[in-house]
Design a protein around this motif. Structure first.
Motif, PDB file in Angstrom:
ATOM      1  N   VAL A  82       0.855  -1.193   0.000  1.00 41.69           N
ATOM      2  CA  VAL A  82       0.000   0.000   0.000  1.00 41.69           C
ATOM      3  C   VAL A  82       0.889   1.241   0.000  1.00 41.69           C
ATOM      4  O   VAL A  82       2.093   1.180   0.284  1.00 41.69           O
ATOM      5  N   SER A  83       0.284   2.365  -0.317  1.00 42.22           N
ATOM      6  CA  SER A  83       1.024   3.626  -0.355  1.00 42.22           C
ATOM      7  C   SER A  83       1.465   4.022   1.044  1.00 42.22           C
ATOM      8  O   SER A  83       0.776   3.786   2.039  1.00 42.22           O
ATOM      9  N   ILE A 150      -0.277  17.993   5.146  1.00 43.87           N
ATOM     10  CA  ILE A 150       0.268  16.716   5.623  1.00 43.87           C
ATOM     11  C   ILE A 150      -0.860  15.764   6.001  1.00 43.87           C
ATOM     12  O   ILE A 150      -0.810  14.554   5.705  1.00 43.87           O
ATOM     13  N   MET A 151      -1.904  16.299   6.653  1.00 44.47           N
ATOM     14  CA  MET A 151      -3.033  15.442   7.022  1.00 44.47           C
ATOM     15  C   MET A 151      -3.712  14.870   5.776  1.00 44.47           C
ATOM     16  O   MET A 151      -4.089  13.681   5.742  1.00 44.47           O
ATOM     17  N   LEU A 152      -3.855  15.708   4.738  1.00 46.64           N
ATOM     18  CA  LEU A 152      -4.445  15.201   3.498  1.00 46.64           C
ATOM     19  C   LEU A 152      -3.544  14.165   2.847  1.00 46.64           C
ATOM     20  O   LEU A 152      -4.019  13.191   2.244  1.00 46.64           O
ATOM     21  N   GLY A 153      -2.205  14.368   2.964  1.00 51.50           N
ATOM     22  CA  GLY A 153      -1.281  13.381   2.403  1.00 51.50           C
ATOM     23  C   GLY A 153      -1.327  12.048   3.128  1.00 51.50           C
ATOM     24  O   GLY A 153      -1.129  10.992   2.509  1.00 51.50           O
ATOM     25  N   TYR A 154      -1.583  12.075   4.432  1.00 55.50           N
ATOM     26  CA  TYR A 154      -1.673  10.834   5.196  1.00 55.50           C
ATOM     27  C   TYR A 154      -3.050  10.173   5.080  1.00 55.50           C
ATOM     28  O   TYR A 154      -3.189   8.997   5.443  1.00 55.50           O
ATOM     29  N   ARG A 155      -4.024  10.909   4.596  1.00 56.68           N
ATOM     30  CA  ARG A 155      -5.383  10.364   4.569  1.00 56.68           C
ATOM     31  C   ARG A 155      -5.498   9.218   3.564  1.00 56.68           C
ATOM     32  O   ARG A 155      -6.099   8.180   3.859  1.00 56.68           O
ATOM     33  N   GLY A 156      -4.923   9.397   2.355  1.00 56.40           N
ATOM     34  CA  GLY A 156      -5.000   8.351   1.339  1.00 56.40           C
ATOM     35  C   GLY A 156      -4.316   7.061   1.769  1.00 56.40           C
ATOM     36  O   GLY A 156      -4.929   5.975   1.725  1.00 56.40           O
ATOM     37  N   ALA A 162      -6.348   0.747   5.798  1.00 58.59           N
ATOM     38  CA  ALA A 162      -7.570   0.238   6.439  1.00 58.59           C
ATOM     39  C   ALA A 162      -8.290  -0.740   5.516  1.00 58.59           C
ATOM     40  O   ALA A 162      -8.790  -1.793   5.962  1.00 58.59           O
ATOM     41  N   ALA A 163      -8.351  -0.412   4.202  1.00 60.11           N
ATOM     42  CA  ALA A 163      -9.001  -1.330   3.262  1.00 60.11           C
ATOM     43  C   ALA A 163      -8.230  -2.641   3.168  1.00 60.11           C
ATOM     44  O   ALA A 163      -8.833  -3.733   3.110  1.00 60.11           O
ATOM     45  N   ALA A 164      -6.883  -2.559   3.153  1.00 57.34           N
ATOM     46  CA  ALA A 164      -6.081  -3.785   3.081  1.00 57.34           C
ATOM     47  C   ALA A 164      -6.277  -4.639   4.325  1.00 57.34           C
ATOM     48  O   ALA A 164      -6.383  -5.878   4.235  1.00 57.34           O
ATOM     49  N   ASP A 165      -6.365  -4.033   5.492  1.00 59.26           N
ATOM     50  CA  ASP A 165      -6.609  -4.798   6.715  1.00 59.26           C
ATOM     51  C   ASP A 165      -7.987  -5.455   6.691  1.00 59.26           C
ATOM     52  O   ASP A 165      -8.145  -6.611   7.114  1.00 59.26           O
ATOM     53  N   GLU A 166      -8.974  -4.722   6.198  1.00 61.54           N
ATOM     54  CA  GLU A 166     -10.331  -5.291   6.116  1.00 61.54           C
ATOM     55  C   GLU A 166     -10.374  -6.452   5.119  1.00 61.54           C
ATOM     56  O   GLU A 166     -11.015  -7.490   5.377  1.00 61.54           O
ATOM     57  N   LEU A 167      -9.665  -6.311   3.976  1.00 56.46           N
ATOM     58  CA  LEU A 167      -9.598  -7.416   3.013  1.00 56.46           C
ATOM     59  C   LEU A 167      -8.926  -8.640   3.630  1.00 56.46           C
ATOM     60  O   LEU A 167      -9.350  -9.777   3.405  1.00 56.46           O
ATOM     61  N   ASP A 168      -7.884  -8.408   4.402  1.00 57.37           N
ATOM     62  CA  ASP A 168      -7.196  -9.532   5.047  1.00 57.37           C
ATOM     63  C   ASP A 168      -8.132 -10.258   6.015  1.00 57.37           C
ATOM     64  O   ASP A 168      -8.148 -11.496   6.071  1.00 57.37           O
ATOM     65  N   ARG A 169      -8.936  -9.485   6.755  1.00 54.46           N
ATOM     66  CA  ARG A 169      -9.878 -10.123   7.675  1.00 54.46           C
ATOM     67  C   ARG A 169     -10.940 -10.929   6.918  1.00 54.46           C
ATOM     68  O   ARG A 169     -11.319 -12.038   7.334  1.00 54.46           O
ATOM     69  N   VAL A 170     -11.433 -10.376   5.805  1.00 56.05           N
ATOM     70  CA  VAL A 170     -12.459 -11.085   5.022  1.00 56.05           C
ATOM     71  C   VAL A 170     -11.902 -12.392   4.452  1.00 56.05           C
ATOM     72  O   VAL A 170     -12.541 -13.455   4.540  1.00 56.05           O
ATOM     73  N   VAL A 171     -10.684 -12.331   3.887  1.00 59.60           N
ATOM     74  CA  VAL A 171     -10.100 -13.541   3.290  1.00 59.60           C
ATOM     75  C   VAL A 171      -9.746 -14.560   4.365  1.00 59.60           C
ATOM     76  O   VAL A 171      -9.888 -15.785   4.164  1.00 59.60           O
TER      77      VAL A 171
END
Length: 378
Positions: A82-83, A150-156, A162-171
């Protein structure tokens, strides 16, 4: 609803893929490579599960379907980089703060370079009095905008993580849910045929042969090392008598060296004492020199103060002489007036004496006149 093992596999896979698309915000047509690979593996597993359900003999024990029972197989597919936000961005506000403070200090020094230090205003008071584009306001605006950026840069990256962690939990949950139906399907497989057992045994034997060959090479290397060690031991055994003689010589030489060291220490002791005395004297001299230097500095200070006092005394004497001149002239005038007063007083005394005589004469004449006028009473 299909309640068979293959049907449960299909339902679990379809549900998991829908959840994956919802979490990643994708569709079957635009899935990223790792999700497309996951989809392909799962669809192939569903097809093999249906085959294993209807025709168990067509699915071997080494089919790709059974790899889904391995812990972490699907999670390894869905895992992807991830980025990451730059780690140096958090220091950007600090850098900007010091840059703007340095610029303000440079302008402050350049503006008051000709003003004495005691007469200059404080830096922060002068900085607060500057226009808005040179004062703390622009610093606050820059820092706030930088922090927001900086906050906007860290948001993406945070959203992607968070999406990668959720995908890991689903799989992970999919792996757990697939384990029971896959176990049921695998239990329906026919017992392994002798050919398969022989092939598996041949594969195991090949792997064992490779390991045995590697172990043989290691043992051969170790044997050569042992041979070299034996040769070294034989050389050491042959050199033991020479080593013993050398040890005796070294012991004799060590005794001589100890005696020489003792004699050298005995002879060097006076010199050592002299060096210690010289060192002590040097320390004393250094202390005396430092004290003399301090006294000389104090005397120089006192002489400077005396010279300054003498200069001020001469100035005071000159001032007193200047201020004394009017009083001297006044004293001279007073002395002259006193002399004149003395002369006038002398003249007054003479006049008074004469007046006294005149008065005496007048009194006598008066008495004579009275006697002549009143002869009876006299």
């Amino acid at each position: 609803m299909d309640t068979s093992a293959a049907g449960r596999v299909g339902v679990l896979v379809a549900t998991a893929l829908n959840r994956v698309d919802r979490i990643a915000g994708t569709r079957p047509s635009n899935r990223p490579p790792h999700l497309a690979q996951l989809t392909t593996v799962l669809q192939a597993a569903v097809a093999e599960a249906r085959t294993a359900e209807d025709h168990p003999k067509r699915v071997g024990r080494d089919a790709d379907l059974w790899r889904l029972r391995e812990p972490g197989y699907l999670r390894g597919i869905v895992e992807h980089p991830v980025s990451r936000a730059g780690s140096g961005l958090v220091l950007l506000p600090v850098v900007l703060t010091w840059v703007l403070l340095g610029a303000a200090e440079f302008l402050y020094v350049r503006e008051y370079v000709a003003v004495p230090v005691g007469s200059r205003p404080s830096f922060f008071a002068d900085w607060l009095a500057q226009p808005w584009y040179r004062g703390p306001f622009v610093l606050s605006v820059v820092i706030v905008l930088t922090v927001v950026w900086i906050m906007l840069g860290y948001r993406g990256p945070a959203r992607e993580q968070a999406a990668a962690d959720e995908l890991d939990r689903v799989v992970h949950q999919l792996e757990v849910d697939l384990l029971p139906p896959l176990t049921v399907l695998r239990s329906r497989l026919a017992p392994a045929s002798p050919v398969e057992v022989t092939r598996q045994a041949a594969a195991d034997l090949t792997a064992a042969s490779a390991k045995f060959a590697a172990a043989t090479d290691t043992l051969a290397t170790a044997a050569s090392v042992v041979d070299r060690l034996a040769a070294v031991v034989e050389r050491l055994a042959a050199a033991v008598p020479d080593l013993r003689a050398q040890a005796d010589r070294l012991a004799d030489l060590d005794g001589r060296l100890e005696r020489s060291v003792a004699e050298t220490a005995r002879q060097v002791k006076p010199m050592t004492d002299a060096v210690e005395a010289v060192t002590s004297a040097a320390a004393t001299a250094a202390d005396t020199t430092s004290r003399s230097e301090a006294v000389l500095k104090e005397a120089t200070t006192r002489l400077d103060e005396a010279a300054a006092l003498a200069t001020r005394t001469a100035e005071h004497q000159s001032t007193l002489a200047t201020a004394r001149e009017p009083f001297t002239e006044a004293a001279t005038a007073v002395a002259s007036a006193a002399t004149k007063l003395d002369t006038a007083a002398s003249a007054t005394r003479d006049t008074a004496a004469r007046l006294g005589e005149v008065i005496k004469d007048v009194n006598w004449l008066t008495m004579v006149a009275d006697g002549l006028r009143h002869p009876d009473h006299r």
